[in-house]
Design an enzyme around this catalytic site. Structure first.
Site: not given
Length: 380
Positions: A288, A333, A345
């Site tokens: 990510c 994240h 993402h």
């Protein structure tokens, strides 16, 4: 005059105490009783000045001589500033300062001088003093926790990346890579760079010709040598290898990047079947924060590597005022806003780059991220 007098008194008292205890300690081979306190002070220095080992190396240990007059520092630090901090921390906890813990700083310094305590840094390496500039000569160079192919993957460096090399061990080299991380790369993945103006960057993967790797990945620095009549550009990498590249796949980042460019860079990965890979930075696998890093890097902005570091960049904005390019932060994240409820993402659950929504009525609604949202950060 008062400071010198206090120092002399402390020195005399310290000398008497030391004389009574030295012989017993030497017989037992125990370390000087102050050694533990010196090392605690040195460890506290690390928490204050080098709290993140991903970007600054600090591994220092002290030994105190039996007579308490000599403190030796062993290990390594990233730079001379950390060396100075470690020496100062050792001085604060040296035997002389223990003899007068409540003295003002100037008096404590004089007390240390009076006892003759010295700080020896002969065995303390400073990485920046042995640094060498190198470049990556393999398509992808894994950057690992330890000099071992089975250790954890921290991040990756792509072909032609400029790295700073430090110590070597068993076929591995400790380096700092462009995303700021410190880790270990196989020494045979590195070579000497050529001189050049590497101010262009690949915005997509290319199939390269010549002596380099077959694939050179998006995010690779290069120098544009010339434009050809058939719509290609000849580029050279830091390795000295040149190849022709479709003109649209190499860009010189704008001096003032736009959020639209960042979204274009991120959306490129949607059509590449890129899997999710912890520590990954290419279409072979990307995580990510690596996804966010590449989208911004290709636009000319170098962010920190990890999501918690990226969360500290820019200014906080309200969730109701999201624009494209804003960073969306969650526990462990990070994503890029497409504006409104939509975002893009690299997701472990989706096994790669994808788009999702905060809108409960949308087909791609992501309930967990909607409920665990922490904050949004605006960089542009």
């Amino acid at each position: 005059m008062q400071t010198a007098g206090v120092a002399a008194t402390v020195a005399n008292l310290g000398g008497v105490a030391a004389a009574k205890s030295d012989s017993a300690r030497q017989e037992s081979n125990d370390p000087h009783p102050q050694q533990t306190l010196v090392n605690v002070s040195i460890d506290r220095c690390e928490t204050e000045y080098a709290p993140d080992p991903r970007v600054a190396y600090y591994d220092v240990e002290a030994t105190v001589s039996d007579d308490g007059d000599h403190v030796s520092l062993h290990g390594a630090v990233q730079n001379s500033y950390l060396e100075e901090r470690a020496v100062a921390a050792a001085r604060r906890a040296s035997p002389a300062s223990d003899s007068a813990p409540n003295l003002p700083e100037q008096a404590a310094d004089a007390a240390r001088d009076a006892t003759g305590t010295t700080i020896d840094t002969t065995d303390l390496d400073v990485f920046d003093e042995i640094a060498e500039v190198r470049t990556v000569q393999t398509a992808i160079a894994p950057v690992r926790d330890d000099p071992d192919g089975d250790s954890g993957l921290l991040t990756e460096a792509v072909y032609g990346a400029q790295v700073t090399a430090f110590e070597r061990e068993s076929g591995w080299t400790r380096v700092r890579v462009p995303d700021g991380y410190l880790g270990w790369i196989r020494t045979d993945s590195l070579t000497d760079p050529i001189d050049g103006e590497f101010d262009a960057i690949l915005r997509e993967d290319i199939d390269a010709s010549g002596d380099g790797p077959e694939t050179v990945y998006a995010g690779t620095d290069c120098e544009v040598v010339s434009d050809t009549e058939d719509g290609t550009r000849v580029v050279t990498f830091r390795t000295g290898i040149s190849t022709e590249v479709p003109a649209e796949k190499v860009v010189k980042p704008d001096s003032v990047p736009t959020t639209g460019t960042i979204i274009e860079n991120a959306e490129y990965y949607l059509g590449t079947d890129t899997p999710y890979l912890w520590g990954g930075m290419t279409t072979e696998g990307i995580d990510c924060s690596g996804f966010v890093w590449m989208a911004y890097r290709i636009a000319g902005i170098t962010l920190p590597r990890d999501s918690d570091q990226q969360q500290k960049i820019g200014k906080q904005v309200d969730r109701d005022d999201l624009r494209e390019g804003d960073l969306l932060c969650f526990p462990g994240h990070i994503a890029i806003s497409l504006g409104g409820d939509e975002f893009i993402h690299s997701s472990g659950s989706a096994d790669g780059p994808t788009t999702n929504s905060f809108d409960p009525n949308a087909d791609d609604y992501y309930e967990y991220l909607d409920e665990s949202f922490q904050e949004a950060r605006r960089i542009l």
